[in-house]
Design a protein around this motif. Structure first.
Motif, PDB file in Angstrom:
ATOM      1  N   GLU A  18      50.864 -38.664 -74.410  1.00 52.77           N
ATOM      2  CA  GLU A  18      51.605 -38.411 -73.349  1.00 52.77           C
ATOM      3  C   GLU A  18      52.886 -38.987 -73.264  1.00 52.77           C
ATOM      4  OE1 GLU A  18      52.024 -37.961 -68.504  1.00 52.77           O
ATOM      5  OE2 GLU A  18      50.444 -39.295 -69.382  1.00 52.77           O
ATOM      6  N   LEU A  19      54.051 -38.219 -73.659  1.00 51.92           N
ATOM      7  CA  LEU A  19      55.286 -38.888 -74.081  1.00 51.92           C
ATOM      8  C   LEU A  19      55.964 -39.196 -72.506  1.00 51.92           C
ATOM      9  CD1 LEU A  19      54.631 -38.029 -76.729  1.00 51.92           C
ATOM     10  CD2 LEU A  19      57.108 -37.541 -77.053  1.00 51.92           C
ATOM     11  N   VAL A  20      56.441 -40.160 -72.317  1.00 54.66           N
ATOM     12  CA  VAL A  20      56.893 -40.545 -70.952  1.00 54.66           C
ATOM     13  C   VAL A  20      58.054 -41.531 -71.114  1.00 54.66           C
ATOM     14  CG1 VAL A  20      54.734 -40.548 -69.638  1.00 54.66           C
ATOM     15  CG2 VAL A  20      55.502 -42.508 -70.495  1.00 54.66           C
ATOM     16  N   THR A  21      59.106 -41.288 -69.989  1.00 49.43           N
ATOM     17  CA  THR A  21      60.244 -42.329 -70.202  1.00 49.43           C
ATOM     18  C   THR A  21      60.163 -43.334 -69.476  1.00 49.43           C
ATOM     19  OG1 THR A  21      61.070 -41.234 -68.171  1.00 49.43           O
ATOM     20  CG2 THR A  21      61.610 -40.008 -70.035  1.00 49.43           C
ATOM     21  N   GLU A  22      59.312 -43.980 -68.672  1.00 58.29           N
ATOM     22  CA  GLU A  22      58.869 -44.876 -68.308  1.00 58.29           C
ATOM     23  C   GLU A  22      57.554 -45.456 -68.073  1.00 58.29           C
ATOM     24  OE1 GLU A  22      61.301 -45.729 -64.762  1.00 58.29           O
ATOM     25  OE2 GLU A  22      59.539 -45.294 -63.645  1.00 58.29           O
ATOM     26  N   ALA A  23      56.983 -46.348 -67.840  1.00 56.14           N
ATOM     27  CA  ALA A  23      55.344 -46.750 -67.505  1.00 56.14           C
ATOM     28  C   ALA A  23      55.277 -48.359 -66.920  1.00 56.14           C
ATOM     29  CB  ALA A  23      54.730 -46.471 -68.694  1.00 56.14           C
ATOM     30  N   PHE A  24      54.544 -48.490 -66.200  1.00 53.28           N
ATOM     31  CA  PHE A  24      54.258 -49.939 -65.727  1.00 53.28           C
ATOM     32  C   PHE A  24      53.042 -50.435 -66.805  1.00 53.28           C
ATOM     33  CE2 PHE A  24      51.547 -53.016 -63.362  1.00 53.28           C
ATOM     34  CZ  PHE A  24      52.763 -53.736 -63.024  1.00 53.28           C
ATOM     35  N   ILE A  25      53.467 -51.689 -67.340  1.00 52.97           N
ATOM     36  CA  ILE A  25      52.555 -52.203 -68.085  1.00 52.97           C
ATOM     37  C   ILE A  25      51.900 -53.316 -67.428  1.00 52.97           C
ATOM     38  CG2 ILE A  25      52.344 -53.808 -70.058  1.00 52.97           C
ATOM     39  CD1 ILE A  25      54.560 -52.536 -71.622  1.00 52.97           C
ATOM     40  N   GLY A  26      50.683 -53.195 -67.030  1.00 57.98           N
ATOM     41  CA  GLY A  26      49.771 -54.259 -66.334  1.00 57.98           C
ATOM     42  C   GLY A  26      49.109 -55.373 -67.437  1.00 57.98           C
ATOM     43  N   LYS A  27      48.206 -55.862 -66.682  1.00 60.00           N
ATOM     44  CA  LYS A  27      47.304 -56.867 -67.450  1.00 60.00           C
ATOM     45  C   LYS A  27      46.575 -56.119 -68.517  1.00 60.00           C
ATOM     46  CE  LYS A  27      43.613 -60.135 -67.000  1.00 60.00           C
ATOM     47  NZ  LYS A  27      42.577 -60.683 -65.804  1.00 60.00           N
ATOM     48  N   HIS A  28      45.932 -54.871 -68.338  1.00 68.98           N
ATOM     49  CA  HIS A  28      45.147 -53.873 -69.161  1.00 68.98           C
ATOM     50  C   HIS A  28      46.085 -52.912 -69.935  1.00 68.98           C
ATOM     51  CE1 HIS A  28      41.650 -56.198 -67.176  1.00 68.98           C
ATOM     52  NE2 HIS A  28      42.446 -56.012 -65.920  1.00 68.98           N
ATOM     53  N   GLY A  29      47.268 -53.052 -70.016  1.00 67.87           N
ATOM     54  CA  GLY A  29      47.927 -51.948 -70.668  1.00 67.87           C
ATOM     55  C   GLY A  29      48.740 -51.125 -69.914  1.00 67.87           C
ATOM     56  N   LEU A  30      49.252 -50.145 -70.399  1.00 67.80           N
ATOM     57  CA  LEU A  30      50.014 -49.133 -69.710  1.00 67.80           C
ATOM     58  C   LEU A  30      49.349 -48.429 -68.474  1.00 67.80           C
ATOM     59  CD1 LEU A  30      51.753 -49.412 -72.537  1.00 67.80           C
ATOM     60  CD2 LEU A  30      52.535 -46.831 -71.947  1.00 67.80           C
ATOM     61  N   ASP A  31      49.848 -48.239 -67.438  1.00 68.39           N
ATOM     62  CA  ASP A  31      49.236 -47.547 -66.464  1.00 68.39           C
ATOM     63  C   ASP A  31      48.725 -46.339 -66.822  1.00 68.39           C
ATOM     64  OD1 ASP A  31      48.203 -47.391 -63.829  1.00 68.39           O
ATOM     65  OD2 ASP A  31      49.969 -47.038 -63.026  1.00 68.39           O
ATOM     66  N   GLY A  32      47.200 -45.896 -66.578  1.00 72.56           N
ATOM     67  CA  GLY A  32      46.504 -44.797 -67.001  1.00 72.56           C
ATOM     68  C   GLY A  32      46.279 -44.497 -68.513  1.00 72.56           C
ATOM     69  N   ASP A  33      46.548 -45.679 -69.185  1.00 69.13           N
ATOM     70  CA  ASP A  33      46.226 -45.554 -70.892  1.00 69.13           C
ATOM     71  C   ASP A  33      44.803 -45.684 -71.126  1.00 69.13           C
ATOM     72  OD1 ASP A  33      47.509 -45.142 -73.652  1.00 69.13           O
ATOM     73  OD2 ASP A  33      46.646 -47.249 -73.734  1.00 69.13           O
ATOM     74  N   ARG A  34      44.186 -44.600 -71.959  1.00 67.08           N
ATOM     75  CA  ARG A  34      43.024 -44.741 -72.313  1.00 67.08           C
ATOM     76  C   ARG A  34      41.720 -44.949 -71.196  1.00 67.08           C
ATOM     77  NH1 ARG A  34      46.302 -46.345 -76.497  1.00 67.08           N
ATOM     78  NH2 ARG A  34      45.923 -45.333 -78.375  1.00 67.08           N
ATOM     79  N   THR A  35      41.946 -44.380 -70.113  1.00 66.29           N
ATOM     80  CA  THR A  35      41.099 -44.593 -68.996  1.00 66.29           C
ATOM     81  C   THR A  35      39.731 -43.518 -69.003  1.00 66.29           C
ATOM     82  OG1 THR A  35      42.607 -43.117 -67.381  1.00 66.29           O
ATOM     83  CG2 THR A  35      42.811 -45.667 -67.550  1.00 66.29           C
ATOM     84  N   TRP A  36      40.069 -42.597 -70.008  1.00 66.42           N
ATOM     85  CA  TRP A  36      38.864 -41.567 -69.696  1.00 66.42           C
ATOM     86  C   TRP A  36      38.688 -41.334 -71.328  1.00 66.42           C
ATOM     87  CZ3 TRP A  36      36.691 -38.591 -65.716  1.00 66.42           C
ATOM     88  CH2 TRP A  36      37.204 -38.870 -64.575  1.00 66.42           C
ATOM     89  N   THR A  37      37.305 -41.099 -71.477  1.00 62.65           N
ATOM     90  CA  THR A  37      36.977 -40.623 -72.524  1.00 62.65           C
ATOM     91  C   THR A  37      35.701 -39.739 -72.362  1.00 62.65           C
ATOM     92  OG1 THR A  37      35.702 -41.839 -74.795  1.00 62.65           O
ATOM     93  CG2 THR A  37      34.997 -42.152 -72.569  1.00 62.65           C
ATOM     94  N   CYS A  38      35.549 -38.784 -73.963  1.00 64.00           N
ATOM     95  CA  CYS A  38      34.663 -37.859 -73.992  1.00 64.00           C
ATOM     96  C   CYS A  38      33.191 -38.512 -74.186  1.00 64.00           C
ATOM     97  CB  CYS A  38      34.812 -36.904 -75.051  1.00 64.00           C
ATOM     98  SG  CYS A  38      36.162 -35.775 -74.677  1.00 64.00           S
ATOM     99  N   LEU A  39      31.990 -38.038 -73.500  1.00 64.15           N
ATOM    100  CA  LEU A  39      30.932 -38.687 -73.820  1.00 64.15           C
ATOM    101  C   LEU A  39      29.959 -37.431 -74.389  1.00 64.15           C
ATOM    102  CD1 LEU A  39      28.853 -40.919 -73.464  1.00 64.15           C
ATOM    103  CD2 LEU A  39      28.108 -39.887 -71.362  1.00 64.15           C
ATOM    104  N   ASP A  40      29.463 -37.636 -75.637  1.00 64.66           N
ATOM    105  CA  ASP A  40      28.775 -36.662 -76.219  1.00 64.66           C
ATOM    106  C   ASP A  40      27.334 -36.743 -75.892  1.00 64.66           C
ATOM    107  OD1 ASP A  40      28.571 -34.299 -78.181  1.00 64.66           O
ATOM    108  OD2 ASP A  40      29.024 -35.846 -79.828  1.00 64.66           O
TER     109      ASP A  40
END
Length: 278
Positions: A18-40
């Protein structure tokens, strides 16, 4: 003046950026980054590092909506040919399953035994020293990375960087322009050189990162990413020019950098970037 020229997050692991123009970088990285995954169905999580199973996940789009007041942040999923759906719903699971051709479930919760499939590239030089016992071209099941405190499915560091200087040299080595999308960075920084491990990078008025290690590469840069078509020859170029010593790990073919967060803050396209000398 050195600046931020690209900001990208990946709300669903191994889905399109997702290309964005701004993002908050918290202790654990960009807000919303890699918070979901697919479970097989076999209990492993989805990763395009096994392209036979997960390569088409790179065509699925995911969009993060930050929290507002008491409303928590959400992620919307767009699988090709399907209507947008909210991650965590049966509609999103159905859309992604139909696109992948097998049943999967989107989750924010890590299984107790977090594993993923991994394909070891058969291009000479693409297997790192710490996996020297692996057979090129083989499928494997390996332990997957997870930041339990932050609820993030990243492989190593919370922020992934590439620099324009490194991209320009790689494009010259490869004989054609290399799209940074192939490396799935969070930030593209206009710097003439990659900072070294231990160097600090100040971004904008508040955020400060510290480079951890160069990023070991797998098969993913050679896969198709939207308009960037599959390019198997890129692995040969990377192995020929970018196999280096990774501190505390051994030799590996690397491109880009993992970084830790020392000071949080919002980053915006055009923000000034300063890499402090060691």
């Amino acid at each position: 003046m050195n600046r931020v020229i690209g900001i990208r997050r990946h709300p669903l692991k191994s889905a399109a950026a997702e290309l964005v123009t701004e993002a908050f970088i918290g202790k654990h990285g960009l807000d919303g980054d890699r918070t979901w995954t697919c479970l097989d169905a076999d209990g492993t999580i989805g990763s395009a590092k096994q392209p036979r199973l997960w390569g088409t996940l790179l065509d699925v789009k995911a969009f993060f909506q930050p929290a507002q007041g008491d409303t928590p942040g959400t992620v919307h999923i767009e699988a090709p040919g399907a209507a947008p759906a909210l991650a965590g719903t049966a509609e999103a699971d159905k859309a992604v399953s139909a696109w992948l051709g097998r049943p999967v479930r989107l989750t924010r919760s890590a299984p107790q035994q977090l594993k993923r499939h991994h394909w070891w590239p058969d291009e000479p030089g693409m297997i790192p020293d710490w996996a020297a016992d692996k057979t090129p071209g083989d499928d494997d099941i390996v332990t997957a990375g997870h930041d339990a405190e932050g609820g993030r499915f990243f492989d190593y560091g919370p922020v992934h960087l590439v620099t324009t200087g490194a991209l320009e040299r790689l494009s010259a080595e490869h004989g054609r322009e290399v799209d940074p999308t192939r490396f799935r960075p969070n930030l593209i920084l206009d710097l003439p050189e990659d900072p070294e491990p231990g160097q600090r990078i100040a971004i904008g008025p508040d955020a400060v990162l510290e480079v951890a290690i160069p990023t070991p590469r797998c098969v993913i840069p050679s896969l198709a990413h939207g308009d960037a078509l599959a390019d198997r020859a890129l692995l040969k170029t990377l192995a020929a020019h970018h196999r280096i010593d990774v501190p505390a790990f051994g030799r590996a073919t690397c491109f880009g950098l993992y970084a830790n967060v020392l000071a949080v803050g919002t980053v915006t396209i055009g923000d000034r970037v300063t890499a402090a000398a060691q």
